[in-house]
Motif scaffolding. Structure first.
Motif, short mmCIF file in Angstrom:
data_model
loop_
_atom_site.label_atom_id
_atom_site.label_comp_id
_atom_site.label_asym_id
_atom_site.label_seq_id
_atom_site.Cartn_x
_atom_site.Cartn_y
_atom_site.Cartn_z
N ILE A 279 -35.07 -3.51 -3.88
CA ILE A 279 -34.90 -3.53 -2.71
C ILE A 279 -33.38 -2.24 -3.43
O ILE A 279 -33.13 -1.12 -2.77
CB ILE A 279 -34.92 -3.73 -1.55
N LYS A 280 -32.73 -3.54 -3.73
CA LYS A 280 -31.10 -2.66 -4.64
C LYS A 280 -31.43 -2.29 -5.51
O LYS A 280 -30.36 -0.51 -5.12
CB LYS A 280 -30.44 -4.31 -4.52
N HIS A 281 -31.58 -1.77 -5.86
CA HIS A 281 -32.32 -0.79 -7.04
C HIS A 281 -32.54 0.67 -7.03
O HIS A 281 -32.59 1.30 -7.40
CB HIS A 281 -33.32 -1.55 -8.54
N ALA A 282 -33.86 0.12 -5.76
CA ALA A 282 -34.08 1.83 -5.22
C ALA A 282 -33.72 2.43 -3.94
O ALA A 282 -33.34 2.83 -4.52
CB ALA A 282 -35.32 1.35 -4.41
N LYS A 283 -32.36 1.49 -3.76
CA LYS A 283 -30.68 2.21 -2.71
C LYS A 283 -29.98 2.71 -4.03
O LYS A 283 -29.26 3.93 -3.51
CB LYS A 283 -30.78 1.02 -2.16
N ALA A 284 -30.21 2.14 -4.86
CA ALA A 284 -29.02 2.47 -6.09
C ALA A 284 -29.63 4.03 -6.21
O ALA A 284 -28.66 4.86 -6.78
CB ALA A 284 -28.55 1.51 -7.28
#
Length: 353
Positions: A279-284
């Protein structure tokens, strides 16, 4: 034979019947349980154990209407089965003469004498187990061990005996094997529910009772597991193709439950951690500005020319002017037509020395 083995003795208490001398072998330090059968008409009478060789001088050891005692004796009365059980603990060589008795109001008590032959070594007659379980339709074998060779019999309490190599008791076939030394093996074939009851090994003056319980053989219940189909009431699984399949049960050892639970917990935590990172990678990636495609850029041409009004200044030269041009280009990379003067923006930069 282990010291903890319990020896059983059964007597039928019938008024006016002379009981033959009965000797029950036992081992010092062991416990003896004596089930005493009585007639149904004595169901509500007091039962007791009397200690002593002579009936007239024997003393109460324990009674059903009084449980007080030294802890050596205990008694219980099963009025449904018309049997009372007497247990004697920590046998010694002095524990020999006893009477099973039923108290009769306004009359002589019904009694039966028996003798315990307590020895510090191997008893004269014994069996491996006094309580034996058999299954309907199957066979069961009881081994009767003895020290001295006498007439060997297998009897059912209150019924007939088999004295030869084969015979029948209540419709059950009995075979006696005497080929082994100091032991005769009794095999009962084709057990039936009515075969349950009390039997005893007989070797001369010694009798050793054995209680046989005949039950239906237990079956392993199938494990009911639902997969992609429907679970049935009989432990079968209805598959997606409409076929039924039965799943055998495999018991999981208790020692594996904790490691399996810990493994499941670790896997669950790892999956959750990977999900959060994703999820964090997608937001970045969403927050990073994307590069413009070259075909989406628009170019313009700007030409800087000297102002005629400034040509008279001798101190300034062409080196003091910066020319910049921007050429409009369409998305196909082709230049537009030449710009007109009115489309040109002039910018003058003076450089002071």
């Amino acid at each position: 034979m282990a010291v903890s083995l319990t020896f059983l003795l059964i007597f039928t208490l019938i008024t006016g019947t002379d009981g033959a001398l009965t000797v029950i072998p036992a081992k010092a330090g062991a416990s003896v349980t004596i089930p005493c059968l009585y007639e149904s008409k004595y169901r509500n009478h007091v039962k007791y154990l009397c200690k002593g060789y002579y009936w007239n001088s024997c003393s109460y050891a324990i009674k059903t209407d009084s449980q007080q005692g030294s802890g050596k004796y205990s008694i219980s009365d099963d009025k449904i089965q018309t049997i009372f059980n007497v247990t004697m603990k920590h046998l010694t060589v002095e524990n020999t003469h006893y009477w099973c008795a039923v108290e009769i109001n306004r009359g002589s008590d019904v009694r039966q004498y028996f003798q315990l032959s307590v020895t510090t070594g191997t008893p004269s007659l014994y069996v491996d187990n006094q309580e034996v379980t058999g299954f309907i339709g199957e066979d069961v074998t009881i081994s009767c061990h003895y020290r001295t060779s006498k007439e060997r019999k297998w009897c059912r309490l209150g019924r007939n005996c088999v004295t030869g190599v084969s015979g029948s008791i209540d419709g059950t076939t009995v075979n006696i094997n005497t080929k082994e030394k100091s032991v005769f093996n009794v095999t009962m074939k084709g057990l039936m529910p009515k075969s349950s009851g009390w039997y005893y090994c007989d070797n001369g003056n010694f009798q050793m009772p054995v209680h046989l319980t005949v039950t239906a053989k237990p079956t392993t219940a199938p494990t009911t597991v639902t997969t992609a189909g429907e679970m049935t009431t009989e432990g079968q699984v209805q598959t997606t193709k409409g076929e039924k399949s039965e799943v055998s049960s495999f018991p999981v050892p208790l020692s594996l439950i904790i490691p399996l639970s810990l493994l499941i917990f670790i896997v669950a935590v790892a999956l959750l951690f990977l999900f959060i990172l994703r999820i964090k990678h997608a937001k970045a990636q969403d927050s990073t500005p994307s590069k413009l495609n070259e075909g989406e850029m628009t170019y313009s041409e700007v030409t800087f020319r000297k102002n005629k009004a400034l040509q008279s200044s001798a101190a300034e030269s062409d080196a003091g002017v910066i020319f910049s041009s921007a050429v409009p280009v369409n998305k196909q990379g082709v230049k537009r037509t030449d710009a007109k003067d009115e489309d040109v923006t002039y910018s003058t930069v003076l450089h002071h020395r």
